[in-house]
Design a protein around this motif. Structure first.
Motif, PDB file in Angstrom:
ATOM      1  N   GLY A  97     -29.340  41.882  33.215  1.00 31.29           N
ATOM      2  CA  GLY A  97     -28.756  43.061  32.586  1.00 31.29           C
ATOM      3  C   GLY A  97     -29.056  44.316  33.373  1.00 31.29           C
ATOM      4  O   GLY A  97     -30.081  44.393  34.063  1.00 31.29           O
ATOM      5  N   THR A  98     -28.129  45.278  33.296  1.00 33.53           N
ATOM      6  CA  THR A  98     -28.343  46.561  33.974  1.00 33.53           C
ATOM      7  C   THR A  98     -29.653  47.192  33.495  1.00 33.53           C
ATOM      8  O   THR A  98     -29.967  47.161  32.312  1.00 33.53           O
ATOM      9  CB  THR A  98     -27.179  47.525  33.679  1.00 33.53           C
ATOM     10  OG1 THR A  98     -25.964  46.904  34.093  1.00 33.53           O
ATOM     11  CG2 THR A  98     -27.343  48.852  34.416  1.00 33.53           C
ATOM     12  N   GLY A  99     -30.404  47.704  34.458  1.00 34.77           N
ATOM     13  CA  GLY A  99     -31.669  48.361  34.117  1.00 34.77           C
ATOM     14  C   GLY A  99     -32.877  47.434  34.174  1.00 34.77           C
ATOM     15  O   GLY A  99     -34.017  47.888  34.090  1.00 34.77           O
ATOM     16  N   HIS A 151     -27.224  46.462  45.225  1.00 34.21           N
ATOM     17  CA  HIS A 151     -26.427  46.742  44.012  1.00 34.21           C
ATOM     18  C   HIS A 151     -27.232  47.385  42.891  1.00 34.21           C
ATOM     19  O   HIS A 151     -26.927  47.189  41.710  1.00 34.21           O
ATOM     20  CB  HIS A 151     -25.731  45.458  43.481  1.00 34.21           C
ATOM     21  CG  HIS A 151     -25.035  44.666  44.541  1.00 34.21           C
ATOM     22  ND1 HIS A 151     -24.071  45.225  45.370  1.00 34.21           N
ATOM     23  CD2 HIS A 151     -25.156  43.356  44.933  1.00 34.21           C
ATOM     24  CE1 HIS A 151     -23.637  44.292  46.220  1.00 34.21           C
ATOM     25  NE2 HIS A 151     -24.280  43.152  45.975  1.00 34.21           N
ATOM     26  N   CYS A 152     -28.352  48.089  43.245  1.00 36.84           N
ATOM     27  CA  CYS A 152     -29.224  48.671  42.219  1.00 36.84           C
ATOM     28  C   CYS A 152     -28.505  49.805  41.470  1.00 36.84           C
ATOM     29  O   CYS A 152     -27.618  50.466  42.008  1.00 36.84           O
ATOM     30  CB  CYS A 152     -30.489  49.239  42.855  1.00 36.84           C
ATOM     31  SG  CYS A 152     -31.348  48.034  43.853  1.00 36.84           S
ATOM     32  N   SER A 175     -33.848  49.323  39.729  1.00 34.84           N
ATOM     33  CA  SER A 175     -33.328  48.684  38.510  1.00 34.84           C
ATOM     34  C   SER A 175     -32.032  47.974  38.853  1.00 34.84           C
ATOM     35  O   SER A 175     -31.263  48.423  39.725  1.00 34.84           O
ATOM     36  CB  SER A 175     -33.038  49.740  37.442  1.00 34.84           C
ATOM     37  OG  SER A 175     -34.161  50.568  37.265  1.00 34.84           O
ATOM     38  N   VAL A 176     -31.772  46.865  38.152  1.00 38.61           N
ATOM     39  CA  VAL A 176     -30.555  46.082  38.379  1.00 38.61           C
ATOM     40  C   VAL A 176     -29.339  46.929  38.037  1.00 38.61           C
ATOM     41  O   VAL A 176     -29.341  47.684  37.061  1.00 38.61           O
ATOM     42  CB  VAL A 176     -30.572  44.780  37.541  1.00 38.61           C
ATOM     43  CG1 VAL A 176     -29.221  44.056  37.627  1.00 38.61           C
ATOM     44  CG2 VAL A 176     -31.702  43.868  38.025  1.00 38.61           C
ATOM     45  N   GLY A 177     -28.303  46.808  38.868  1.00 40.95           N
ATOM     46  CA  GLY A 177     -27.052  47.531  38.636  1.00 40.95           C
ATOM     47  C   GLY A 177     -25.889  46.763  39.227  1.00 40.95           C
ATOM     48  O   GLY A 177     -26.019  45.535  39.495  1.00 40.95           O
TER      49      GLY A 177
END
Ligand SMILES: [Zn+2]
Length: 320
Positions: free
Chosen positions: A227-229, A267-268, A287-289
């Motif tokens: 998940g994002t973040g 892709h953060c 963070s994931v993005g």
């Protein structure tokens, strides 16, 4: 002249008549006439006796002289023997002194070596200086008893009966274990063994059909969907070499771990470090993005060895 002739005649007569000896016993007189041959015989006997006594005396003196000479010889031999013994004793003492000094030098050299090792492996728990001082002060003393005691103490000290060698060995083993542990830790620290984030492994390293371009294309890392973040962590300790937009990778972080290894996180949605920062293993760096060329939130993770992209999967051993 006539008187002289008469005297000579009388003397001759007296000689022929012998010696007249007259004893007076009371009022009576006893007269002995001793024959001249008897007198001559007596003289001869007396002379022979005297000569025998003298000869005996001379023989005794000769024997005594020989005895004295023999005793003198014995004395001379005894003195020579004593001198030789004294010389041997001195030589033995000098030798013992020399050997003791050699042992002392050997001991000192060994102490020095042990001190050098102690300097590396830790503090020496043994107080050996006192014992060594007592051994060094008697260096110049040559009394046999002192020498013997010192020699024995030196030998004992050298054969490690003081136990220091044992302690040193134990300390060295601990030191080596600690060094190995530190080396392993350092290796673990700089080796990217972690997963970059929680999530599921959605795409491996290698050729695949590109999800956007629609044709076979080399995938230079692996994807972990999350998940994002979701926090992205440094998979090993190192220095941040980039934390910015990087073409198709979108917002990306790159970290140099040394020894030719580096990692990339693409892709953060956000980054929490800047170029030049030093990061710990497991420290949150982004963070994931879904920035850059991406179809949904995931972390594109690359491992580079000496500049070449390699499969990250074999490195990924644990999440934390
Ligand atoms: Zn990817």
């Amino acid at each position: 002249m006539a008187k002289l002739l008469r005297q000579a005649h009388n003397a001759h007569t007296a000689w022929r008549d012998g010696l007249v000896v007259k004893f007076m016993l009371g009022r009576q007189g006893v007269v002995y006439r001793l024959s001249p041959w008897l007198i001559v015989g007596c003289f001869l006997l007396l002379a022979a006796g005297l000569q025998a006594v003298l000869a005996n005396q001379a023989a005794r003196e000769e024997r005594l002289r020989q005895r004295i000479a023999s005793l003198e010889e014995d004395k001379r031999q005894a003195l020579t023997f004593l001198q030789r013994k004294e010389r041997e004793k001195k030589q033995a003492l000098a030798l013992a002194q020399l050997r003791s000094d050699e042992l002392w030098d050997e001991l000192r050299a060994r102490d020095k070596q042990m001190d050098q090792i102690w300097k590396v492996v830790g503090k020496n728990p043994t107080a050996r200086s006192k014992q060594r001082r007592s051994l060094s002060v008697s260096r110049s003393r040559t009394h046999p008893l002192v020498l013997k005691r010192r020699y024995l103490e030196l030998q004992r000290a050298l054969h490690g009966e003081d136990g220091e060698m044992k302690k040193l060995r134990t300390a060295a083993v601990s030191y080596r274990k600690e060094k190995v542990r530190q080396a392993e830790l350092a290796l673990w620290n700089t080796h990217p063994t972690l997963w970059p984030c929680d999530g599921y492994f959605s795409s491996p390293f290698g050729y695949r059909i590109h999800p956007i371009l629609g044709y076979a294309r080399f995938h230079s890392g692996c994807d972990i969907s999350a998940g994002t973040g979701t926090p992205i962590r440094a998979t090993a300790a190192g220095r941040v070499t980039g934390a910015d937009y990087l073409g198709g990778y979108g917002l990306a972080v790159t970290i140099d771990h040394g020894a030719g290894l580096s990692t990339l996180y693409g892709h953060c949605s956000a980054v929490s470090v800047k170029s030049g920062d030093y990061v710990r293993k497991g420290q949150i760096v982004a963070s994931v993005g879904s920035t850059g060329m991406s179809t949904g939130p995931h972390c594109h993770y690359e491992v580079h060895q000496n500049g070449a992209q390699i499969d990250p999967a074999p490195f990924m051993q644990s999440h934390r």
